[in-house]
Design an enzyme around this catalytic site. Structure first.
Site, PDB file in Angstrom:
ATOM      1  N   ASP A   1      -7.865  -5.787   0.146  1.00 56.07           N
ATOM      2  CA  ASP A   1      -8.440  -6.383  -1.402  1.00 56.07           C
ATOM      3  C   ASP A   1      -7.989  -7.693  -0.963  1.00 56.07           C
ATOM      4  OD1 ASP A   1      -7.782  -3.147  -3.078  1.00 56.07           O
ATOM      5  OD2 ASP A   1      -9.447  -4.381  -3.085  1.00 56.07           O
TER       6      ASP A   1
ATOM      7  N   HIS B   1       1.433  -0.747  -0.153  1.00 55.62           N
ATOM      8  CA  HIS B   1      -0.438  -0.085  -0.188  1.00 55.62           C
ATOM      9  C   HIS B   1       0.846   1.531   0.142  1.00 55.62           C
ATOM     10  CE1 HIS B   1      -2.815   2.421   0.504  1.00 55.62           C
ATOM     11  NE2 HIS B   1      -3.777   1.726   1.050  1.00 55.62           N
TER      12      HIS B   1
HETATM   13  C1  SDX Z   1      -6.022   0.099  -3.326  1.00 52.68           C
HETATM   14  O1  SDX Z   1      -4.606   4.713  -1.591  1.00 52.68           O
HETATM   15  C2  SDX Z   1      -5.107   3.773  -1.353  1.00 52.68           C
HETATM   16  O2  SDX Z   1      -6.111   4.035  -0.789  1.00 52.68           O
HETATM   17  C3  SDX Z   1      -5.964   2.742  -2.309  1.00 52.68           C
HETATM   18  C4  SDX Z   1      -7.028   1.723  -1.655  1.00 52.68           C
HETATM   19  C5  SDX Z   1      -8.251   2.381  -0.991  1.00 52.68           C
HETATM   20  O3  SDX Z   1      -8.822   2.012  -0.605  1.00 52.68           O
HETATM   21  O4  SDX Z   1      -8.833   2.987  -1.952  1.00 52.68           O
HETATM   22  O5  SDX Z   1      -6.126   1.274  -0.470  1.00 52.68           O
HETATM   23  C6  SDX Z   1      -7.158   0.537  -2.219  1.00 52.68           C
HETATM   24  O6  SDX Z   1      -6.179   0.244  -4.109  1.00 52.68           O
HETATM   25  C7  SDX Z   1      -5.013  -1.251  -2.677  1.00 52.68           C
HETATM   26  C8  SDX Z   1      -4.063  -1.546  -2.790  1.00 52.68           C
HETATM   27  C9  SDX Z   1      -4.877  -3.014  -4.098  1.00 52.68           C
HETATM   28  N1  SDX Z   1      -4.009  -2.639  -4.787  1.00 52.68           N
HETATM   29  C10 SDX Z   1      -3.004  -3.942  -4.605  1.00 52.68           C
HETATM   30  O7  SDX Z   1      -3.271  -5.375  -3.868  1.00 52.68           O
HETATM   31  C11 SDX Z   1      -2.191  -4.303  -5.922  1.00 52.68           C
HETATM   32  C12 SDX Z   1      -0.466  -4.533  -5.442  1.00 52.68           C
HETATM   33  N2  SDX Z   1      -0.132  -3.758  -4.730  1.00 52.68           N
HETATM   34  C13 SDX Z   1       1.061  -2.527  -5.457  1.00 52.68           C
HETATM   35  O8  SDX Z   1       0.609  -2.931  -6.587  1.00 52.68           O
HETATM   36  C14 SDX Z   1       1.597  -1.895  -4.842  1.00 52.68           C
HETATM   37  O9  SDX Z   1       1.718  -2.559  -3.335  1.00 52.68           O
HETATM   38  C15 SDX Z   1       0.649  -1.057  -4.646  1.00 52.68           C
HETATM   39  C16 SDX Z   1      -0.060  -0.107  -6.041  1.00 52.68           C
HETATM   40  C17 SDX Z   1      -0.933  -0.870  -3.394  1.00 52.68           C
HETATM   41  C18 SDX Z   1       1.763  -0.090  -3.825  1.00 52.68           C
HETATM   42  O10 SDX Z   1       2.555   0.516  -4.707  1.00 52.68           O
HETATM   43  P1  SDX Z   1       3.652   1.892  -4.404  1.00 52.68           P
HETATM   44  O11 SDX Z   1       3.004   2.202  -2.747  1.00 52.68           O
HETATM   45  O12 SDX Z   1       3.642   3.163  -6.203  1.00 52.68           O
HETATM   46  O13 SDX Z   1       4.920   1.115  -4.178  1.00 52.68           O
HETATM   47  P2  SDX Z   1       5.920   0.915  -5.029  1.00 52.68           P
HETATM   48  O14 SDX Z   1       5.116   0.116  -6.597  1.00 52.68           O
HETATM   49  O15 SDX Z   1       7.153   2.041  -5.769  1.00 52.68           O
HETATM   50  O16 SDX Z   1       6.619  -0.436  -4.060  1.00 52.68           O
HETATM   51  C19 SDX Z   1       7.654  -0.356  -3.103  1.00 52.68           C
HETATM   52  C20 SDX Z   1       8.446  -1.613  -3.523  1.00 52.68           C
HETATM   53  C21 SDX Z   1       8.897  -1.882  -5.024  1.00 52.68           C
HETATM   54  O17 SDX Z   1       9.978  -2.775  -5.015  1.00 52.68           O
HETATM   55  P3  SDX Z   1      11.922  -2.159  -5.348  1.00 52.68           P
HETATM   56  O18 SDX Z   1      11.453  -1.629  -6.857  1.00 52.68           O
HETATM   57  O19 SDX Z   1      11.168  -0.850  -3.908  1.00 52.68           O
HETATM   58  O20 SDX Z   1      12.903  -2.634  -5.308  1.00 52.68           O
HETATM   59  O21 SDX Z   1       7.710  -2.677  -2.912  1.00 52.68           O
HETATM   60  C22 SDX Z   1       7.844  -3.656  -4.515  1.00 52.68           C
HETATM   61  C23 SDX Z   1       8.002  -3.013  -5.525  1.00 52.68           C
HETATM   62  O22 SDX Z   1       8.706  -3.557  -6.395  1.00 52.68           O
HETATM   63  N3  SDX Z   1       6.184  -3.897  -4.022  1.00 52.68           N
HETATM   64  C24 SDX Z   1       5.704  -5.655  -4.084  1.00 52.68           C
HETATM   65  C25 SDX Z   1       4.029  -5.224  -4.036  1.00 52.68           C
HETATM   66  N4  SDX Z   1       3.699  -4.135  -3.531  1.00 52.68           N
HETATM   67  C26 SDX Z   1       5.186  -2.994  -3.871  1.00 52.68           C
HETATM   68  N5  SDX Z   1       6.161  -6.179  -4.201  1.00 52.68           N
HETATM   69  C27 SDX Z   1       5.429  -7.085  -4.324  1.00 52.68           C
HETATM   70  N6  SDX Z   1       4.477  -7.642  -4.410  1.00 52.68           N
HETATM   71  C28 SDX Z   1       3.240  -6.444  -3.842  1.00 52.68           C
HETATM   72  N7  SDX Z   1       2.290  -6.805  -3.751  1.00 52.68           N
END
Ligand code: SDX
Length: 431
Positions: free
Chosen positions: A366, A308
């Site tokens: 989720d 998140h």
């Molecule tokens: C919702 O914003 C909100 O409030 C949203 C929400 C709401 O109520 O409105 O809470 C609802 O959208 C919840 C999130 C649902 N999405 C998912 O479950 C999809 C999987 N999650 C990822 O796509 C990600 O965690 C996000 C999009 C939710 C957050 O992404 P960020 O904050 O932009 O973080 P990032 O992509 O920069 O990741 C940081 C690091 C990365 O590694 P590095 O590049 O630093 O080495 O963490 C890793 C990412 O690769 N990472 C994950 C991961 N999420 C982040 N690695 C594996 N699995 C994951 N799910």
């Protein structure tokens, strides 16, 4: 707006600029950069808005470190346990918990707006039967502005109030109609004697061939899912609604924009993507393979339902959702649901893995919602429409707050331009 009690000093090419700092009632201080371009001729740069406050708000507060979510100061776990969705709607919209009389009046106003203009039924006919329900919702919600002209003038407080009630009241009707349409079953009209969640379940699952009795435990779980998704600060879809609304567009069109944004798998589409991922994993012995893929920089696979932007601890909604998942599956006698077993073991292994601990990746809202919704009989394609239905009150509460702000300006970000500088047109024969 909070008073500034201190300032930040920025020095550019030997010139100092003092930028006011405002302290919130909760959360980080903010630096006011509104005059920066005018004074220093520079922009700030923050794609994804990881460090940018887009507005001031009094509605919802998230402490990502503590895993805390407050709606008008009330913690989500107390609201999920003691309140119900329409009372939370009232709280988000008007700022305080309602008296019994206020709540009864609000619920009656919502009940009186649950039906959809009969002419709108023909809109559904234009879609293929295998259309994704979100595609239908984006279209039909946007089309509300073509049928309810008497509540599209955002400068009229009364019309804003009517549009608010209409959107909250009609979203369950529209979502259930989108579902019935894809099934090839007739639409089911709302019933005024049913509560909000029971009405939605009946509109989704009743058929003319037999009576439908709502199971009170399922309607309670449904209502809790609505409550847990109601609002969440300035997430992507809420920011979309705010930006669309800043031009003065009508609320129906702006909520349709929010639905479109929510559809993405990184946002509201994650509940569908998460369940599809759990099914693809299939059994607990394949979990290590998927955890390895999630950690592999060369693999763009991510564990859907994990991570998140704000929560760097457990998403408090996931905790409540997990309790509901256990209750619903126990009730339905499918506590040994293979998908739930995979989900619980995946959560255990991921949280024990240093990679996820280091990156602060915890289950989010989720992760468990899809398991409950599937157990209740919904197809994965209905997971995000249910999220959109629930979040409508959040979008509309934030819209009302913004539209009523006398300092409202149209949102218009700038950019870091990296393209070609001025050059002359090249005739075809010289290319
Ligand atoms: C919702 O914003 C909100 O409030 C949203 C929400 C709401 O109520 O409105 O809470 C609802 O959208 C919840 C999130 C649902 N999405 C998912 O479950 C999809 C999987 N999650 C990822 O796509 C990600 O965690 C996000 C999009 C939710 C957050 O992404 P960020 O904050 O932009 O973080 P990032 O992509 O920069 O990741 C940081 C690091 C990365 O590694 P590095 O590049 O630093 O080495 O963490 C890793 C990412 O690769 N990472 C994950 C991961 N999420 C982040 N690695 C594996 N699995 C994951 N799910």
């Amino acid at each position: 707006m909070a008073e500034s009690t201190k300032s930040a000093k920025l020095t550019i090419d030997g010139t100092d600029y003092d930028l006011p700092i405002y302290s919130p009632t909760a959360g980080p201080d903010v630096i006011d950069i509104r005059k920066l371009y005018g004074q220093a001729g520079v922009f700030t740069y923050d794609p994804g808005f990881t460090s940018t406050a887009s507005c001031d708000s009094t509605i919802t507060y998230i402490d990502g470190g503590k895993g805390e979510l407050l709606h008008r100061g009330f913690p989500i776990d107390q609201l999920a346990e003691k309140s119900h969705y329409l009372e939370v709607c009232y709280l988000l919209l008007y700022g305080e918990l309602p008296t019994a009389e206020q709540l009864e009046d609000f619920e009656n106003r919502v009940t009186m707006h649950t039906m959809l203009h009969e002419q709108m039924h023909f809109l559904f006919r234009g879609y293929r039967r295998d259309a994704h329900p979100m595609a239908i919702m984006v279209g039909v919600v946007g089309a509300l502005s073509a049928f309810y002209h008497d509540s599209t003038d955002v400068t009229d407080p009364w019309q804003r109030e009517v549009a608010t009630i209409r959107l909250i009241a009609k979203m369950p009707t529209i979502a259930s109609m989108a579902y019935k349409y894809t099934l090839g079953q007739p639409f089911v009209y709302p019933r005024n004697e049913l509560d909000y969640a029971s009405n939605f379940l009946r509109m989704c699952f009743a058929v003319p061939a037999e009576d439908y009795e709502v199971n009170p435990i399922l309607s309670r779980a449904m209502d809790r899912i609505f409550t847990l998704h109601a609002d969440h600060e300035q997430n992507a879809s809420t920011s979309t609604v705010r930006l669309a609304s800043s031009s003065g567009a009508n609320p129906f069109a702006c909520v349709a924009a929010g639905i479109a944004c929510l559809w993405g798998p990184a946002h509201g589409g994650a509940n569908q993507a998460c369940l599809e991922m759990l099914r693809e994993i299939g059994s607990v012995d394949r979990i290590p393979e998927f955890i390895a893929r999630a950690k592999d920089k060369n693999d763009d696979f991510r564990l859907m339902g994990f991570g998140h932007r704000v929560y760097k601890n457990f998403d408090p909604r996931a905790k409540v959702m997990k309790e509901s998942a256990d209750e619903v599956l126990d009730l339905l006698g499918i506590e040994d649901n293979p998908v739930l077993q995979v989900a619980k073991e995946l959560e255990r292994q991921a949280l024990a893995d240093p990679y996820f601990a280091e990156k602060k990746l915890f289950p989010n809202v989720d992760f468990y919602s899809g398991i409950i919704l599937e157990a209740m009989g919904f197809p994965t394609s209905m997971f995000t429409p249910i999220f959109a239905l629930s979040r409508t009150v959040g979008w509309i509460s934030q819209w009302k707050e913004m539209i009523a702000d006398p300092q409202l300006k149209i949102g218009r970000p700038r950019q870091l331009y990296q393209g070609e500088t001025l050059r002359d047109y090249v005739e075809m024969e010289k290319r």
